[in-house]
Design an enzyme around this catalytic site. Structure first.
Site, PDB file in Angstrom:
ATOM      1  N   ARG A 105       2.459  -4.100  12.635  1.00  0.00           N
ATOM      2  CA  ARG A 105       1.909  -4.421  13.948  1.00  0.00           C
ATOM      3  C   ARG A 105       2.655  -5.626  14.500  1.00  0.00           C
ATOM      4  O   ARG A 105       2.959  -6.575  13.773  1.00  0.00           O
ATOM      5  CB  ARG A 105       0.416  -4.739  13.858  1.00  0.00           C
ATOM      6  CG  ARG A 105      -0.486  -3.526  13.699  1.00  0.00           C
ATOM      7  CD  ARG A 105      -0.574  -2.729  14.997  1.00  0.00           C
ATOM      8  NE  ARG A 105      -1.569  -1.664  14.949  1.00  0.00           N
ATOM      9  CZ  ARG A 105      -1.317  -0.408  14.601  1.00  0.00           C
ATOM     10  NH1 ARG A 105      -0.081  -0.073  14.242  1.00  0.00           N
ATOM     11  NH2 ARG A 105      -2.270   0.498  14.620  1.00  0.00           N
ATOM     12  N   GLY A 122       0.843  -1.182   0.000  1.00  0.00           N
ATOM     13  CA  GLY A 122       0.000   0.000   0.000  1.00  0.00           C
ATOM     14  C   GLY A 122       0.881   1.235   0.000  1.00  0.00           C
ATOM     15  O   GLY A 122       1.999   1.215  -0.543  1.00  0.00           O
ATOM     16  N   GLU A 161       3.681  -5.460  23.237  1.00  0.00           N
ATOM     17  CA  GLU A 161       4.219  -4.102  23.180  1.00  0.00           C
ATOM     18  C   GLU A 161       3.679  -3.304  24.354  1.00  0.00           C
ATOM     19  O   GLU A 161       2.480  -3.345  24.601  1.00  0.00           O
ATOM     20  CB  GLU A 161       3.785  -3.453  21.863  1.00  0.00           C
ATOM     21  CG  GLU A 161       4.505  -2.177  21.510  1.00  0.00           C
ATOM     22  CD  GLU A 161       4.198  -1.698  20.098  1.00  0.00           C
ATOM     23  OE1 GLU A 161       3.720  -0.562  19.961  1.00  0.00           O
ATOM     24  OE2 GLU A 161       4.415  -2.476  19.147  1.00  0.00           O
ATOM     25  N   THR A 185       7.324  -3.063  10.591  1.00  0.00           N
ATOM     26  CA  THR A 185       6.933  -1.740  11.089  1.00  0.00           C
ATOM     27  C   THR A 185       5.411  -1.600  11.064  1.00  0.00           C
ATOM     28  O   THR A 185       4.884  -0.498  11.164  1.00  0.00           O
ATOM     29  CB  THR A 185       7.561  -0.615  10.242  1.00  0.00           C
ATOM     30  OG1 THR A 185       7.142  -0.761   8.871  1.00  0.00           O
ATOM     31  CG2 THR A 185       9.071  -0.635  10.310  1.00  0.00           C
ATOM     32  N   HIS A 188       8.393   1.697  18.461  1.00  0.00           N
ATOM     33  CA  HIS A 188       7.202   2.106  17.706  1.00  0.00           C
ATOM     34  C   HIS A 188       7.228   3.611  17.400  1.00  0.00           C
ATOM     35  O   HIS A 188       6.336   4.366  17.796  1.00  0.00           O
ATOM     36  CB  HIS A 188       5.926   1.753  18.477  1.00  0.00           C
ATOM     37  CG  HIS A 188       4.733   1.592  17.570  1.00  0.00           C
ATOM     38  ND1 HIS A 188       3.660   0.782  17.869  1.00  0.00           N
ATOM     39  CD2 HIS A 188       4.436   2.148  16.363  1.00  0.00           C
ATOM     40  CE1 HIS A 188       2.750   0.852  16.913  1.00  0.00           C
ATOM     41  NE2 HIS A 188       3.206   1.674  15.988  1.00  0.00           N
ATOM     42  N   ILE A 189       8.258   4.016  16.645  1.00  0.00           N
ATOM     43  CA  ILE A 189       8.420   5.438  16.316  1.00  0.00           C
ATOM     44  C   ILE A 189       8.246   5.706  14.822  1.00  0.00           C
ATOM     45  O   ILE A 189       8.690   6.726  14.305  1.00  0.00           O
ATOM     46  CB  ILE A 189       9.804   5.964  16.778  1.00  0.00           C
ATOM     47  CG1 ILE A 189      10.949   5.196  16.090  1.00  0.00           C
ATOM     48  CG2 ILE A 189       9.927   5.886  18.288  1.00  0.00           C
ATOM     49  CD1 ILE A 189      12.316   5.834  16.278  1.00  0.00           C
TER      50      ILE A 189
END
Length: 325
Positions: A237, A154, A266, A235, A285-286
């Protein structure tokens, strides 16, 4: 009307909501609200902006069915029971596109870092273990001309593919629910089956939503089908991969390395053995953590709220069927 926001978001979005004449309440604590406390807050508000992981499940939605709109401060919507929201006529919005480049940058960063064992070698300096030049120590691998496999081509996957093709002349293969004509035309990307994606990728990067179909899809069986030199990048989930199986694949040399911006669970425990492995790089998670991306997300989330409170269609909606009832 009254809007509840679960975390502090950039002022650009908050001010838009206020300028539209609405009252804003923000939960400023770092820890997320327990669901019952979130429900208690939402019962006093007309709209919710959900930033961070909040369980917007059937229980929440049925209890808060008065909400005129739920606006997610994210692209992913695996925290929401979309079917129930639609049945209750609650429109749910998200924030696609504005974070695509920033998240792809992190995927690219992790790919490079894993290929050269960057985090591990940095830790050697901190631990006083940099002893000098060793000709055969800590060798990485080059990426020139390798094959990039994209699971979910996507917007984010497309941006990652652009970078990899431009920087390293990488061949692009991908697996989607449906072919991506733009990628095939502009990037010479080739659509392959899931099994072919596993078998042919030198770097495999994940950019799909977490769903019943994709949860845990990267498990022992999947890793066994990958190349021994393969680099696994997630990157998307954390729930897309089985972390125990990933560690085993890395320990056994089934795959070469992994770069994670998302983990399962997480946040990751500080004693997780993945954090000390030479060929693993982990970030907290950045993916969308740039000023530009987060400001864009705040504006988009605010526009969804404003539209929802007017009874107008949301600019970016997850459940458009809500308007067909």
């Amino acid at each position: 009307m009254k809007v509840f926001i679960t975390k502090q978001i950039p002022d650009t979005g908050i001010q838009l909501i206020k300028d539209a004449g609405h009252e804003v309440t923000i939960h400023n604590e770092s820890l997320p609200l327990p669901q019952e406390e979130l429900i208690a807050q939402c019962l006093q508000h007309d709209a919710l902006v959900s930033a961070g992981f909040n369980k917007i499940d059937a229980h929440f939605l049925q209890t808060c069915k008065h909400l005129k709109v739920v606006s997610l401060f994210s692209v992913g919507y695996d925290s929401v029971d979309v079917e129930v929201a639609t049945r209750l006529k609650i429109p749910v919005g998200n924030t696609p596109d504005v974070l695509s480049r920033a998240t792809a940058d992190i995927a690219f960063l992790l790919m490079l870092a894993v290929s050269r064992k960057a985090f591990f070698n940095y830790k050697k300096i901190l631990d006083g273990k940099w002893q000098g030049f060793e000709p055969i120590a800590d060798l990485g691998q080059e990426l020139y001309g390798k094959t990039l496999g994209v699971f979910g081509l996507g917007n984010i996957g497309y941006e990652m593919a652009i970078k990899c093709k431009a920087a390293f002349g990488m061949k692009i293969i991908y697996h989607n629910r449906k072919p991506n004509a733009k990628a095939e035309q502009e990037l010479e990307a080739t659509y392959v089956s899931f099994e072919e994606l596993l078998a042919q990728s030198d770097v495999l990067t994940l950019h799909v939503n977490l769903s019943d179909a994709t949860k845990g899809i990267f498990n022992k069986e999947a890793f066994i089908q990958m190349k021994p030199n393969a680099i696994f990048i997630n990157t998307g989930r954390g729930g897309l991969h089985n972390e125990t199986d990933l560690k085993e694949a890395l320990d056994n040399g089934t795959i070469w390395g992994a770069g994670l911006d998302v983990t399962n669970p997480e946040p990751m425990d500080k004693n997780n053995p993945l954090l000390t492995m030479p060929n693993v790089c982990v970030l907290p998670h950045i993916g969308s953590a740039t000023r530009e991306a987060r400001n864009g997300m705040a504006i988009m989330a605010a526009k969804n709220v404003i539209a929802g409170l007017k009874g107008a269609p949301l600019p970016t909606i997850i459940n458009p069927d809500v308007y067909d009832q």
